[in-house]
Design an enzyme around this catalytic site. Structure first.
Site: not given
Length: 205
Positions: A79, A87, A92, A96, A123
């Protein structure tokens, strides 16, 4: 697993025979094969990371463990810590980028023929480590990976330089076949311990 490069000529031969002659018709089906590969890629591959998606991972994992002696194998759940905060803070697009940087590091945990990596969700990642001689070899791979994470730093948009924080949970696969969801649940429980006791570390079940 890379479906992005296809360089072949696929032909289909249809034979018609009679008492007096035989006719062979050669048909080029390259386009048909490329289309099938494209459909397979879109079905099985996560578009951002180019990893297997969660559905395809289970299928490929089953094939690998059936074809290969079980030896010593493990399933690991990873994770990315604080991805939502990243984010929300940087957007975002940079999130990414952070995910792809994490995947680049995850891809180096073991030799390619001893690992299968997938993106389970935004994630979360799932890793199969297989074909090892003993548990210590896998433990060494995990420890070396986490040592590498501490050294492989990333520059954030603020200028801060920090490591990518990844929590992990590992469970051993003692036999195969067995229920995939049971194995996944055990790895997830080990991940839970890492997340809430010491983020950025790994725990074995």
């Amino acid at each position: 697993i890379n479906f992005s490069k296809v360089n072949f000529m696929e032909r289909k031969i249809k034979i018609t025979e009679s008492k007096d002659f035989t006719i062979g018709v050669v048909q080029d089906v390259t386009d048909e094969m490329i289309e099938k590969l494209q459909i397979r890629r879109e079905r099985d591959i996560d578009p951002l990371t180019r990893l297997l998606n969660r559905r395809a991972f289970e299928s490929y994992m089953n094939q690998l463990l059936i074809k290969n002696p079980i030896k010593t194998s493990a399933l690991v759940m990873f994770d990315l810590d604080n991805l939502k905060l990243i984010n929300d803070t940087f957007g975002h697009k940079w999130g990414d980028f952070y995910i792809k940087e994490a995947v680049q590091r995850l891809n180096g945990i073991a030799k390619r023929h001893q690992m299968l990596l997938s993106r389970r969700s935004g994630d979360e990642f799932t890793l199969l480590l297989y074909g090892f001689n003993n548990k210590q070899e896998i433990i060494d791979c995990m420890d070396k990976f986490y040592a590498y994470l501490n050294e492989s730093l990333l520059r954030f948009p603020t200028g801060e330089i920090s490591k990518i924080s990844i929590s992990g949970g590992l469970t051993w696969i003692e036999k195969w076949p067995m229920d995939y969801e049971t194995i996944l649940h055990r790895a997830d429980e080990a991940l839970y311990i890492s997340k809430f006791n010491n983020k950025g570390s790994w725990t074995q079940e």
